[in-house]
Scaffold this motif. Structure first.
Motif, PDB file in Angstrom:
ATOM      1  N   ASP B 703       0.848  -1.201   0.000  1.00 16.45           N
ATOM      2  CA  ASP B 703       0.000   0.000   0.000  1.00 16.45           C
ATOM      3  C   ASP B 703       0.878   1.243   0.000  1.00 16.45           C
ATOM      4  O   ASP B 703       1.887   1.300   0.707  1.00 16.45           O
ATOM      5  CB  ASP B 703      -0.855   0.034   1.284  1.00 16.45           C
ATOM      6  N   GLY B 740      -3.146   2.689  -5.876  1.00 18.73           N
ATOM      7  CA  GLY B 740      -3.023   2.737  -4.417  1.00 18.73           C
ATOM      8  C   GLY B 740      -1.869   1.910  -3.884  1.00 18.73           C
ATOM      9  O   GLY B 740      -1.677   1.825  -2.680  1.00 18.73           O
ATOM     10  N   LYS B 741      -1.158   1.266  -4.779  1.00 16.21           N
ATOM     11  CA  LYS B 741      -0.024   0.440  -4.345  1.00 16.21           C
ATOM     12  C   LYS B 741       1.265   1.011  -4.921  1.00 16.21           C
ATOM     13  O   LYS B 741       1.254   1.795  -5.877  1.00 16.21           O
ATOM     14  CB  LYS B 741      -0.192  -1.000  -4.875  1.00 16.21           C
TER      15      LYS B 741
END
Ligand SMILES: [Zn+2]
Lengths: 347, 782
Positions: B703, B740-741
């Motif tokens: 993340d 999102g990563k």
């Protein structure tokens, strides 16, 4: 195999070698002629089929041929390597006048350089650094130094006071550190210097409201003004050179008596007189004197037994003299064009 | 103070040349700061008499001159030349001190043969309102430089407070010079002994403010102009001749150091009182300024109110003018402290005030009165019999008890008692031997010598400071230094080695800027020089940001500065001072050129801090996101070593940058020097590795919110001491990495101190690392 066939072998080998003009060809020729499957090894291998009385001479001839081929190839190889090397060196030639790869050059401020030099010289002649606060008590800044409230010297040193902090001020000189050091070390002999920031309500070409001083103090039994003179002269000679002209001149400071100022021969005119020295041939560098008995008493020493000397000078002034700086405010603008004049340059 | 050489010569008769005199005075402690020569360069001018004066235009006059050898005609713009006046005349061909060579000039059809000269043009005085009028007995045709004794050599002497008391007068300087030359000391006028009856106003004086007040009546007879030698001395001292009787009082003040005040007697109303001013009382002084007085200021008042600010300046009401026929002359002593504080508060540094402020000998007023009485006939005035006195002449204390061995020890000069007695006598002191000790009595003009150390100083001055031998002091053990001093120098050098230049800022700054930086002023100056120097700094950033502005405004783009100094915090009724070291970085590392000008960012500054702290042997660093209001909320970190907070670094908040008018990104760091010193370690050597290292690359997806520092921490815990180093070599977002990563790629160096690690060891270690990263950070292998 007979001697004539060795000769034939030699001729065809030399013909083949002549065709090998690069390193690869040479390597191929070496494999072809000298390798395990080459004609010479073959011939050596078949030597057992020759008549015993010829074997020796044939072997000798074949070995000679092998050495000759090896030498020829080796020689040619060396020449080719040399050529390749000179070609490479020629191709790699640089314009060494092109600029170097720039690096960020950092370095100390001229004022810090001057401070470091002063501290270095004074440490060498036996003084240790002491420090004190820049916000000082009115008592230590004035009364303890024999400057009572109505003393004219208070006017000489216009002072910054602090809002809602009665009795505190920004020290106008580093001299209060003398008293602090004395209180810490009395009744032992003491040699300290106190470099630091000081403040006065002044702002023009030669005065800055914030500036730096260095103060020196020696206290002990039997300290006389002859010691002061020798210390100052030693200090000045180390700082300005062994053949500097020096002059001690009577002066006045409230915290010393007798007092004297040290002048050095004007470096700008060599003593003939110029604008910098106002025609006197000398430049004032420091104030000094024998510590006033009131100050010794404030410091916890018995003036009947101990005496001492003190001296003080402005670090800005020393830096300005040393590095030819004509406006004190340049020292406080952090102008990189100015600062880069003191260590290297950035391309 | 200005000291004319010729005045010294007049008092002492024979003198060496001006250069030698300047050196002698300086060696006595009267530092000659400058030697000027008034009228230097004047050549060809002469004394002449105006025979006829006629008006040419409203502002020009034609003057017919006789030079003793012939006639000449001059045009002048000065209105003060009258027939019969003796004037300085510069004929064509003469040269003025400013370098001008004169010729013929024409004004309204009239040819002027050269010009008539003012004191200013001659180079001797500031007066250029008119032509210098010479005494009637000046010989016509005499060379002017010869007649006026030009050039007039004037020494500018710097008076230290110790000399201001007894050498703020020519006699005092002459005494010092006489002592240096071994001449008898001039003692000055003897005290005046007036008859105490006569028509003089009555005087009452407050003895705490005015211990002695003498008054005399001066009467005008057949008035003559101020003698030329008096005028010359006034000019040389920077004063302007005015009215003969006033000129004489100034002359006596310059000569003896006693200020005298003449009042126009006819304009005084009744008796005189010397008293403290009433709070708010006003006086208009001669310079036209209305001054509001305070309790403790001293005034001379008559029935109608103050007529003078005592010891400082008179008022217009009783001012002496050209037609004054009777003068009331004051010679007094005023309390030095009262004059000094009034001088400071009112900003009124008159010649008189500067003398009273240092204190005067008790017998000086009476001596000055006598000197005036001697000089007055030269201008056709007389001192009338009768005088008034209020108070008593202060008496000097008894002799000073001095141990000659003390003097010898303090100075380090081998000087027996007889030599000391002799040395003191040279300066006018009498010293009597009382057994092994000396009883020393100062001369009347020295009221500043009271203690044995004062006497030692006089002995030194008398024998000459050059008599001091040069002897190094005995050795003393060195005392321990505060470690922060040397460390501060070392810490600055560590940053300088990384390309930072050392800056210096004032520690006084604008409190508004401190507030803007979220570090409000804690200590303010009660009497600041200006608003931008009103507070003691609470951060070094204020000065460094000012330096950034200064350099950007001058087109400088490569900014890397460091500064070490104190910041100030309020602790109750005290002020705590803290040593800090700060950095500022902006723009590019190096200027535009053939090589890439690397632009700087947060990680440049962070790397610089890491490198410099490494040089200082400070390790175990961690950088924790912080919330400093001066910095960009997402681009700042607190710097720690172990648990110890060292300081903060980050990007200047864009809003603050905008308020400060800085148009580019700026990175700042500020560290506590004491904290740095606290965590600095002594390096410990460890054995070099004996077994080979294995290198493995590892890429994980995690993340975006998970900080790298957290991954590193987990990795280190999982791999233990096998992990020698981890190097992050790629951070990647965007396809194919899911939204999102982020993908992180690390190179790990694994090594054991006990054995050679195997492939299996490495595989097991990686598996362990991945498991921990997965469980604790939600990371997946990529
Ligand atoms: Zn010079």
């Amino acid at each position: 195999m007979a001697g004539s066939s060795v000769e034939e072998l030699r001729e065809s080998a030399l013909a083949a070698l002549a065709a090998a003009t690069d390193l690869e060809g040479i390597q191929a020729a070496r494999t072809a002629w000298l390798g395990r499957k080459g004609p010479i090894v073959d011939a050596l291998r078949s030597i057992k089929d020759v008549a015993p009385e010829e074997r020796r001479s044939l072997g000798l001839a074949l070995n000679q041929l092998r050495d000759e081929i090896e030498a020829t190839l080796g020689e040619r190889e060396r020449r080719l390597e040399e050529e390749a090397m000179s070609l490479r060196l020629a191709q790699e030639r640089l314009d060494v006048t092109l600029p170097g790869r720039p690096r960020a050059v950092g370095g100390p401020h001229p004022l810090r350089m001057a401070e470091a030099e002063l501290v270095h010289v004074l440490r060498e002649i036996g003084f240790s650094v002491a420090q004190g606060p820049e916000v000082e008590s009115e008592h230590l800044n004035f009364e303890a130094l024999n400057i009572p409230a109505d003393h004219p010297a208070r006017e000489m040193q216009d002072t910054f006071y602090l809002s809602d902090l009665p009795g505190l001020l920004l020290r106008t000189h580093t001299s209060p550190v003398q008293v602090r050091a004395m209180r810490e070390h009395a009744p032992n002999p003491l040699r300290v210097i106190c470099p630091g920031r000081v403040y006065r309500r002044d702002d023009d070409v030669t005065h800055s409201p914030v500036f730096h001083q260095i103060e020196g103090l020696a206290v002990g039994e039997g300290i006389g003004m002859h010691h002061l003179k020798a210390t100052l002269y030693e200090f000045a000679r180390r700082l300005f050179g062994a053949d500097v002209r020096l002059r001690l001149r009577p002066s006045y400071f409230p915290f010393t008596e007798p007092s004297a100022e040290l002048d050095v021969g004007c470096p700008f005119c060599g003593g003939k007189g110029c604008r910098v020295c106002k025609g006197t041939g000398f430049i004032e560098v420091l104030g000094s004197g024998m510590v006033h008995p009131h100050v010794l008493r404030e410091g916890g020493y018995d003036p009947a037994r101990c005496t001492g000397f003190a001296f003080g000078l402005g670090i800005e002034r020393t830096a300005m003299l040393h590095y030819g700086i004509d406006d004190v405010r340049l020292l406080y603008t952090s102008d990189l064009r100015f600062l880069s004049q003191f260590q290297g340059s950035e391309a | 103070m200005k000291v004319p050489y010729s005045w010294l010569q007049q008092i002492l008769r024979s003198l060496p040349g001006p250069e030698a005199v300047a050196q002698l005075l300086t060696a006595q402690g009267l530092e000659v700061e400058e030697v000027s020569r008034l009228g230097q360069g004047l050549a060809g001018a002469m004394v002449a008499r105006a025979e006829e004066v006629s008006q040419l235009t409203p502002r020009l006059w034609r003057v017919v001159l006789s030079t003793g050898r012939g006639e000449a005609i001059c045009v002048t713009g000065a209105p003060n030349v009258h027939p019969g006046a003796i004037v300085p005349y510069a004929p064509p061909g003469s040269v003025l001190p400013d370098g001008r060579t004169l010729g013929l000039a024409e004004f309204h059809g009239q040819v002027s043969q050269g010009m008539l000269l003012s004191a200013d043009e001659i180079g001797i005085g500031p007066d250029h309102d008119g032509i210098l009028l010479l005494p009637q007995d000046a010989p016509l045709g005499q060379d002017l430089t010869e007649y006026l004794g030009l050039p007039e050599v004037v020494f500018d002497v710097a008076l230290t407070p110790s000399f201001a008391q007894h050498c703020q007068n020519i006699l005092g300087v002459a005494r010092e010079l006489a002592a240096a030359l071994g001449l008898p000391l001039p003692s000055g006028a003897k005290p005046w002994q007036p008859a105490t009856t006569g028509q003089v106003p009555t005087v009452t004086a407050d003895p705490s403010l005015c211990p002695l007040y003498l008054g005399a009546r001066l009467v005008r007879g057949d008035e003559r102009p101020t003698p030329l030698y008096v005028q010359r001395m006034l000019w040389a001292a920077g004063m302007r001749p005015l009215i003969p009787v006033v000129d004489l009082t100034n002359y006596v003040m310059l000569e003896m150091g006693q200020p005298l005040h003449p009042f126009a007697l006819g304009r005084l109303a009744g008796g005189i009182a010397v008293r403290s001013a009433r709070p708010g009382e006003e006086i208009e002084t001669l310079d036209g300024v209305v001054r509001v007085l305070a309790e403790g200021d001293i005034v001379i008042a008559d029935r109608e109110g103050p007529v003078a600010l005592a010891g400082m300046m008179g008022s217009a009401r009783a001012e002496v003018s050209a037609d004054t026929a009777e003068v009331f002359l004051e010679a007094a002593l005023f309390r030095p402290g009262a004059i000094a504080s009034a001088m400071r508060r009112l900003g009124l540094r008159s010649e008189a005030a500067q003398r009273f402020a240092h204190g005067l000998p008790g017998s000086l007023p009476a001596r000055a009165m006598r000197r005036m009485a001697e000089l007055l006939p030269e201008i056709g005035w007389q001192m009338a019999p009768g005088a008034v006195q209020a108070g008593q002449e202060p008496q000097p204390p008894g002799p000073i008890d001095v141990d000659p061995l003390y003097v010898q020890g303090l100075l380090g000069i081998d000087l027996g008692p007889e030599e000391q007695v002799h040395a003191l006598a040279m300066l006018g002191f009498t010293a009597e031997r009382k057994g092994a000790r000396l009883a020393v009595t100062p001369p009347y003009w020295r009221i500043d010598v009271a203690e044995p150390w004062d006497v030692a100083e006089e002995v030194l001055r008398s024998v000459g400071i050059d008599r001091l031998p040069e002897t190094l002091p005995p050795l003393a053990p060195r005392v321990a230094e505060p470690p922060l001093y040397a460390f501060g120098v070392e810490a600055l050098a560590a940053f300088e080695a990384g390309g930072y230049r050392d800056a210096l800022s004032y520690s006084l700054c604008d409190p508004g800027e401190l507030l803007l930086l979220g570090r409000p002023a804690e200590v303010e100056i009660a009497n600041p020089l200006s608003g931008d120097m009103q507070a003691l700094r609470t951060t070094l950033w204020q000065g460094l940001l000012q330096a950034v502005r200064h350099n950007l405004a001058r087109g400088r783009q490569e900014i890397a500065l460091c500064e070490a100094g104190r910041v100030f915090h309020r602790k109750g009724d005290e002020v705590a001072e803290e040593e800090r070291i700060a950095l500022v970085l902006s723009g590019t590392r190096v200027p535009f050129g053939r090589f890439d000008a690397e632009s700087v960012d947060f990680f440049s500054l962070k790397g610089d801090v890491e490198a410099a702290l490494g040089r200082l042997r400070i390790g175990g660093l961690s950088f924790v996101p912080s919330a400093d209001p001066a910095l960009h909320p997402g681009r700042q970190a607190e710097v720690l070593s172990g648990d110890v907070k060292l300081g903060v670094l980050g990007e200047l908040h864009p809003a603050v940058a905008a308020r400060l008018d800085i148009g580019q990104r700026v990175w700042l760091a500020e560290l506590s020097s004491a904290a740095l010193l606290e965590v600095r370690t002594t390096p410990q050597a460890t054995a070099l590795p004996r077994f080979p290292a294995l290198i493995r690359d590892l890429a994980v997806v995690v993340d975006q919110a998970v900080p790298y520092g957290r991954l590193r921490q987990v990795l280190r815990a999982a791999l233990g001491e096998w992990l020698i180093a981890e190097t992050l070599f790629d951070v990647f977002t965007g396809p194919p990495v899911p939204d999102g990563k982020k993908s992180l790629a690390l190179r790990l160096t694994l090594q054991s101190a006990e054995r050679t690690l195997t492939e299996a060891d490495a595989e097991a270690a990686l598996a362990r690392a991945l498991r921990a990263l997965g469980e604790q950070c939600g990371a997946q292998r990529r």
